[in-house]
Design an enzyme around this catalytic site. Structure first.
Site, PDB file in Angstrom:
ATOM      1  CB  SER A 283      -3.037  10.578 -44.318  1.00 54.73           C
ATOM      2  OG  SER A 283      -3.274  11.966 -44.292  1.00 54.73           O
TER       3      SER A 283
ATOM      4  CG  HIS B 175     -11.136  15.267 -35.840  1.00 60.24           C
ATOM      5  ND1 HIS B 175     -10.001  15.815 -36.393  1.00 60.24           N
ATOM      6  CD2 HIS B 175     -11.856  14.754 -36.856  1.00 60.24           C
ATOM      7  CE1 HIS B 175     -10.014  15.620 -37.714  1.00 60.24           C
ATOM      8  NE2 HIS B 175     -11.156  14.982 -38.023  1.00 60.24           N
TER       9      HIS B 175
ATOM     10  CB  CYS C 275      -7.297  13.590 -36.218  1.00 57.88           C
ATOM     11  SG  CYS C 275      -7.000  15.036 -35.178  1.00 57.88           S
TER      12      CYS C 275
END
Lengths: 364, 612
Positions: B329, B372, B385
């Site tokens: 990420s 989300h 996300c």
């Protein structure tokens, strides 16, 4: 003329002492840095041998050589006996039973044997009157060959070889015909292969081969020759200066105070110094030959020629070794090499020459 | 035959006299000829060949002796020593001063109370050497042993203690990879490095020691010595070339930070880089597992070397520059920046995350199963996300992602002056055509958008990436030697985008429920982004767990540090990596008096000793 000069060949004594003094300096340089006190150093000992030599020289020349010649069988017999028993009693030193040890003294009987055999050969050959019969030649061969053989089995090939010039010199003077000389040469040439394969030890063959190719074993047999040549060659014209030869000072040159003393001199005093030393030897030998020519009788002539032959041969062999043109066979340079027996024997021999010279006038 | 010698008649025979005279003349000529011949021989040897023999005599007499240079020390940016030379005592035997070496060895080991076996063995290996050369009996003994031997020097006259310089690394394993170590030059190196490298010289093997070897090594001097026939040196004749000792290398490293970093890592594998985002100066660079470089100061035993080489955890590899990892990420920062700069995401735009979505015919999931909801960039970064970034990836396409990845410094070596760096991998259509022989499929872009797929980065690259955001959009070239920095390069990020990213990264650390909340230090503002790099398990039972990543910078508003930390198999995101950063940054600020000191502690728990 003083009384001393009348009874002494001062010129020859001067030549001998000059060589002796050069020897002391050369030996001092060669052994410089060795652990020794002033009194035990090789140079000091050489000085003592020199003093003994001078005394021996003066005493020997004062006695008429005819008296010495009369006693030749005594000296010769005693010498042969000593050489014969030497292998039984002597302790081998560097492989040879050549030394007689009497307490701190170490005598090499083969050295005084040289003038004795010269005396014997002269006494034996002087009556030939120019006609050398074969039987007399053979007898002369036996007289010279017996001690030579005994020395050869010590084994001390170098000293033994110096008797060959004596034989040749005396035989030549006694009138050996060139044809016979040629025959001897042919016999020697024929015997050479036999000697090579039967008599010579492997190390001796190595030394002979090294003459032709010093590089064949540079750290073994060739080492001595290579280092000696480097010492000689690096001396150049004027040398590196006394006590400053690196080959000698830094131990690169083995046997430097004995058989290879001339290499030390060559390195430190150069070509000029070598020529000076060789000239002294030449003067000594020429004076001996001159004495032979003016001697009052044949005995004196033969005695001088015998001694000149031995010593000339010895000098030639030694210089040949040092320059690498002859194999290394362990022959010292007379007077210059460190060693009492050789030095005193040399003074003794030339004392005999001086004795001949002092009595050259029949009516003297 | 008996002759009366006393009454031998003088020569009266004229013929006989003449014959004697002739023959004497022949002898005389022979002798003179001999002497003349020898005079010529000496002339030839001494005058004609004199020069050559003089050279040979000099060769005999003179020997070149090498004076080895002292290797330059390595210092950190405060002057603290990172590598130095310590005195090493070795015990030697002078065989010229003893009769029976073995008896001396027995006496020595007896007095020291040690086993004579190894000493004898060492002696046996050297006994063929020339006698004047001392024999090494005990290498590198302690000061205490050396002192005991010296105190008994009267009883052991042939035994000497010799002091030599040996490399010493005070930080030990904590700075092994970045500093490297030295080793004796191989025959090949000596051949290539001639004439400045001689057998027995030590050269840098890896790390700074290798990268700055020429600088640190210096150059040996040569002196001409006179030696005797047995090779014993007697005196120095001339200095042919003065020895030039190595120079002091001042690095950008911070020794205390390096030590803190290693301590905070504990027993975990992984790597971390801390650098100054303003310049690229590397403050700390660590790779784990590590080893003690002091092992290499002398001769390395082959067992030690073999063990290090064959260790499956590969302790010799410098993971900080040569370890390739999936960025996870942390890559979302680049995708976000690209999306804003390329105009595919409007500022303030929100994207709906329902927990899953279909991209190019394939259903993709968010890590939060129920989604989300409507989510903006800030929150998408903070909560990481996936659906949001899948969408950005779909909008950007692989070419824009590649362009921005490269601008941030991925896909090529950063140029750190350390060597051994790998370039990692940023995929592209061209790359795929070249390696797989087929075009890039848009569907593949989706995985790349969240830092997965064929995307490989090194920790040093991630640290540079963090630095770009920290310093306002400049790509720095990291460096280790002071004054080596190159001018940073603007990569074309607008200040708004940087502000946007920074705000999101601050929230990751400081925000309620931020994934890196464990990096939080009261009173200090840090910014970061965690990542989880998936590790494909070979079988379900032996799943080693994912790699935990954390990149970031701080303290805000003017960041002095940017970092990348990867803990292998460290589980999720900031769980293990964030506390490491906290400890390092806290230590940094405490030393500057900007933070009240607290007792240092080990952050990452040791595996398997939870009870302690």
């Amino acid at each position: 003329m003083t009384a001393f000069e009348e009874r002494t060949d001062t010129t020859m004594l001067l030549q001998l002492v000059l060589l002796g003094l050069i020897s002391v300096i050369a030996v001092a340089s060669a052994t410089h840095g060795d652990e020794a006190t002033l009194w035990t150093s090789a140079a000091t000992r050489q000085v003592i041998y020199l003093v003994v030599g001078v005394v021996v020289f003066i005493l020997v020349q004062r006695v008429d050589y005819h008296d010495w010649a009369e006693l030749w069988p005594v000296f010769y017999g005693a010498g042969l006996l000593l050489l014969a028993v030497l292998p039984l009693v002597a302790r081998p030193i560097s492989g040879a039973r050549s030394w007689l040890e009497l307490g701190p003294l170490r005598l090499q009987p083969s050295e005084p044997m040289k003038p004795v055999v010269a005396l014997a050969a002269a006494a034996f050959a002087c009556g030939s009157r120019g006609k050398l019969s074969l039987s007399r030649l053979l007898a002369l061969g036996v007289v010279v060959g017996l001690p030579m053989g005994l020395i050869a089995i010590q084994p001390d090939m170098g000293t033994a070889l110096t008797f060959i010039p004596l034989f040749l010199g005396v035989a030549w003077l006694a009138g050996i015909r060139p044809r016979v000389l040629l025959s001897l040469a042919v016999i020697a040439a024929l015997a050479a292969p036999i000697a090579w394969f039967v008599v010579l030890e492997p190390y001796q063959k190595e030394r002979i081969l090294t003459v032709f190719d010093p590089g064949r074993d540079p750290s073994g047999t060739g080492y001595q020759v290579i280092q000696s040549r480097i010492a000689v060659g690096s001396g150049g014209v004027a040398g590196k200066g006394l006590f400053r030869g690196s080959q000698s000072r830094l131990n690169f040159l083995p046997a430097r105070q004995t058989d290879f003393i001339l290499a030390v001199l060559a390195e430190e005093v150069g070509w000029i110094g070598v020529i000076a030393v060789l000239s002294l030897y030449l003067a000594l030998l020429l004076r001996t030959l001159r004495t032979a020519a003016i001697a009052q009788d044949a005995l004196g002539t033969f005695l001088c020629v015998g001694i000149a032959s031995i010593w000339a041969g010895q000098i030639f062999i030694n210089v040949g070794m040092v320059t690498g043109i002859l194999p290394t066979i362990g022959v010292p340079l007379p007077i210059l090499s460190f060693g009492g027996s050789s030095l005193v024997a040399t003074f003794l021999a030339f004392g005999l020459v001086a004795s001949v010279r002092l009595r050259r006038l029949v009516n003297a | 035959m008996r002759l009366d010698y006393r009454h031998l008649k003088p020569y009266r025979d004229y013929q006989y006299s003449r014959m004697l005279g002739r023959r004497l003349l022949v002898l005389k000529v022979l002798i003179i000829a001999g002497f003349v011949l020898y005079g010529g021989v000496f002339w030839y040897l001494q005058v004609v060949q004199g020069g050559e023999y003089r050279r040979k005599a000099e060769d005999n007499r003179l020997r070149q002796q090498i004076q080895r240079p002292v290797r330059g020390p390595i210092r950190d940016n405060h002057g603290a020593l990172l590598a130095t030379n310590r005195p090493s005592f070795s015990v030697r035997l002078d065989r010229q001063r003893c009769e029976d070496p073995l008896a001396v060895i027995d006496a020595l080991s007896d007095r020291l109370g040690v086993d004579p076996g190894p000493i004898r063995e060492l002696y046996e290996r050297q006994k063929e050497r020339p006698r004047f050369l001392p024999v090494l009996l005990m290498p590198d003994v302690g000061l205490e042993t050396a002192a005991r031997i010296e105190a008994q020097s009267l009883e052991l006259p042939a035994v000497d203690v010799v002091v030599e310089a040996k490399r010493y690394y005070p930080l030990g394993a904590a700075a092994a990879h970045v500093l490297g170590y030295t080793g004796e030059a191989t025959r090949d190196e000596v051949r290539r490095g001639a004439p400045n490298l001689l057998p027995g010289d030590r050269v840098g093997r890896i790390g700074v020691e290798r990268a700055w070897d020429d600088f640190l090594r210096g150059r040996h001097g040569l002196v001409l010595e006179e030696v005797n026939a047995s090779g014993r040196p007697l005196m120095v004749v001339a200095a042919k070339r003065p020895v030039r000792h190595g120079q002091t290398l001042t690095t950008t490293l911070d020794a205390a930070m390096q030590a803190d970093l290693a301590r905070a890592f504990g027993d975990h594998a992984g790597a971390a880089v801390f650098l100054d985002p303003r310049s690229g100066a590397v403050r700390a660079l660590y790779s784990a597992p590590s080893y003690d470089p002091n092992l290499f100061a002398g001769r390395v035993s082959s067992a030690t070397w073999k063990a290090l080489r064959e260790d499956p955890s590969r302790p010799l590899q410098n993971r900080a520059v040569a370890g390739v990892y999936s960025p996870g990420s942390t890559f979302k920062l680049i995708v976000a920046a690209a999306a804003l700069e390329e105009g595919v995401l409007e500022p303030g735009e929100e994207i709906f995350c329902g927990g899953q979505a279909r991209f190019y015919g394939q259903v993709r999931h968010c890590h939060r199963r129920w989604g989300h909801g409507k989510i903006g960039l800030q929150e998408a970064i903070e909560r990481s996300c996936n659906i949001f970034f899948y969408t950005l990836g779909q909008r950007l396409g692989i070419e824009a992602i590649e362009k921005w990845s490269r601008r941030f410094g991925l896909g090529s070596a950063t140029g750190l002056d350390l060597g051994g760096e790998v370039s990692g991998l940023v995929p592209s259509n061209e790359w795929k055509m070249r390696t797989r022989g087929e075009p890039w499929f848009p569907g593949e872009t989706i995985s790349v958008a969240i830092g997965q797929g064929p995307l490989n980065v090194t920790p040093i690259q991630l640290a540079v990436q963090a630095a770009v955001i920290a310093n306002g959009g400049l790509r720095v070239r990291p460096f280790l030697r002071q004054r080596e920095g190159a001018a940073p390069e603007p990569i074309g990020l607008s200040p708004e985008v940087i502000r946007e990213l920074t705000r999101a990264m601050v929230a990751v650390v400081q925000g309620e429920g931020g994934t890196a909340h464990k990096a939080r230090i009261p009173g200090v503002v840090l910014a970061g982004k965690t990542g989880t790099a998936q590790v494909v398990a070979l079988d379900a039972e032996n799943d080693p767990g994912d790699h935990a990543l954390f990149i970031g910078f701080g303290p805000l508003p003017d960041p002095e540090l940017a970092w990348a930390v990867i803990v292998e198999h460290g589980g999720h995101g900031g769980e293990l990596s964030a506390p490491i950063v906290r400890e390092v940054v806290r230590g940094y600020l405490e030393r500057q008096g900007r933070l009240a000191p607290t007792a240092p502690r080990q952050v990452a728990r040791r595996r398997g000793d939870d009870g302690l």
